[in-house]
Structure formats: structure tokens, C-alpha cells
Enzyme design. Structure first.
Site, PDB file in Angstrom:
ATOM      1  N   CYS A   1       0.823  -1.209   0.000  1.00 37.24           N
ATOM      2  CA  CYS A   1       0.000   0.000   0.000  1.00 37.24           C
ATOM      3  C   CYS A   1       0.858   1.261   0.000  1.00 37.24           C
ATOM      4  O   CYS A   1       2.037   1.241   0.348  1.00 37.24           O
ATOM      5  CB  CYS A   1      -0.920  -0.010   1.226  1.00 37.24           C
ATOM      6  SG  CYS A   1      -2.272   1.189   1.131  1.00 37.24           S
TER       7      CYS A   1
ATOM      8  N   ASP B   1      -5.741  -2.800  11.921  1.00 36.51           N
ATOM      9  CA  ASP B   1      -4.602  -1.883  11.885  1.00 36.51           C
ATOM     10  C   ASP B   1      -4.406  -1.306  13.283  1.00 36.51           C
ATOM     11  O   ASP B   1      -5.282  -1.391  14.146  1.00 36.51           O
ATOM     12  CB  ASP B   1      -4.871  -0.762  10.874  1.00 36.51           C
ATOM     13  CG  ASP B   1      -3.606  -0.052  10.415  1.00 36.51           C
ATOM     14  OD1 ASP B   1      -2.505  -0.403  10.894  1.00 36.51           O
ATOM     15  OD2 ASP B   1      -3.710   0.861   9.577  1.00 36.51           O
TER      16      ASP B   1
END
Length: 215
Positions: free
Chosen positions: A8, A127
Site C-alpha cells: 500500500c 490496523d
């Protein structure tokens, strides 16, 4: 089955191409302007044009106006949406695209209740809770994750070549998502780190110690 791998926060064509060469299954483009990894739709469209067939383009948004998301989708060939803010299920569902919802893990968050509130999500991405919504290079407390979430789990948050194997062994994710752990600088990827990360994931999977959990 080997977990899928997403790299990412790509901002440069050469980094995207090196991520593909390293073996990434998915490429993440960040559409959150405060992020140092932000790319505007025009740049994102150019980057996505370098992705080969069957590699997934993921668009990451944080509390974006729906009009902004629609405009970005009209310009960029995004296959999967990733929502990292305070979006609810109705918001995420309105774009009629597959999506994953991020949970910013910290003590006190009921992950089972959180997952249940997004029945249309393809997966839940876990996360660390940091300022700036991700990309902070911080690992969350993996012991906070229940044995069964009810959805496929995507593991993120401070992953790198040194800890991804342990994270896979403990949480058995369906996919792993890395950003800062394969960087030379914010938004600038390191080809060697990307190759080493992918190799570590594949090695853990082939050893049989990190197969995906049942949701």
C-alpha cells in the site's frame, strides 16, 4: 493457502512495477490528502495503468465525501475499496463495489461487534490505532483479536520482514497489508524490502505454519 499480499501507499511508477515483480497480489493507492502517500486521481490513473491483469488495485479513503469517491472511481480503475475512517456500513455499501473496512485496534474496541456492523464487507482489516489513519509503522496488540471474527481477516499495522511470519502464525490472516515496512522513506518503496517481505510471507505459508483461519 498462502495469504494474499497487498503493498500500500504506492506513489511512483517504478515502485508499483517493482511491487508487481516482487509478487504483490494487490496494490494500494491512498486518496487521503493529509497522508504523505496521497496520490491525486490523475496520478493514480497513470499508476494503475501500469498494473498487469489480475493484480488488484485498491483505493483507500478516509471519511471522504461520497462525491469524491464517485469522482475517483470514474477516473481510476479501482477494483476494491478500503475505508479507513469512521464510515458506517450504509456509507461503504453505497458505491456498489467490493470493499474492506479497517478497524483501528485498541483496548476497549469490541471487534466482534465491529465486524457484525459491516455484514457487506468482504473482509475486516486490522490496523494499529495511530494519528493519521494508518501508515504509522506501529504494531497493535495481537492478543486483542478474538479467535473467530466472522469475516476474513487482513492483517496490517507495522508489518515488516521481521514480524510478518509471527503475525501470520498467531492470527492466520487471509491477507497481509504492508506500507511503511517496505519503505526507504514515506511514500518511497524499497525494492529489496518488498522482495524480502513477499518471500517471508510465502515461506511462512509453504511451511504450513500460517494457513488462513476460519472466519
Amino acid at each position: 493457502m498462502s495469504p494474499r499480499i497487498k503493498i500500500c501507499g504506492l506513489t511512483r511508477t517504478q515502485d508499483l512495477q517493482q511491487a508487481v515483480q516482487a509478487g504483490a497480489d494487490a496494490l494500494g493507492l491512498v486518496f487521503h490528502p493529509p497522508s504523505p502517500r496521497y496520490v491525486d486521481p490523475s496520478t493514480a490513473a497513470r499508476l494503475a495503468g501500469h498494473a498487469p491483469p489480475f493484480v488488484c488495485i485498491v483505493g483507500l479513503f478516509v471519511n471522504a465525501d461520497p462525491e469524491t469517491v464517485h469522482a475517483t472511481l470514474a477516473q481510476v480503475p479501482i477494483h476494491l475499496l478500503q475505508f479507513h475512517g469512521d464510515e458506517d456500513e450504509a456509507y461503504c455499501r453505497q458505491f456498489k463495489r467490493p470493499y474492506v473496512k479497517a478497524a483501528r485496534v485498541r483496548p476497549g474496541l469490541d471487534l466482534l461487534q465491529y465486524v457484525a456492523s459491516f455484514p457487506s464487507a468482504q473482509a475486516i482489516l486490522l490496523d494499529a490505532f495511530v494519528d493519521g489513519y494508518g501508515g504509522g509503522g506501529r504494531v497493535f496488540d495481537w492478543s486483542l483479536v478474538p479467535a473467530a471474527l466472522g469475516k476474513p481477516l487482513i492483517l496490517s499495522g507495522g508489518l515488516d520482514v521481521d514480524n510478518v511470519r509471527e503475525g501470520m502464525r498467531r492470527l492466520r490472516p487471509a491477507a497481509v497489508d504492508v506500507s511503511s515496512g517496505v519503505e526507504a522513506g514515506k511514500g518511497i518503496k524499497d525494492a529489496g524490502k518488498m522482495r524480502a517481505f513477499v518471500a517471508a510471507v510465502r515461506a511462512a505459508a509453504s511451511s504450513g505454519e500460517a494457513g488462513s483461519r476460519t472466519s
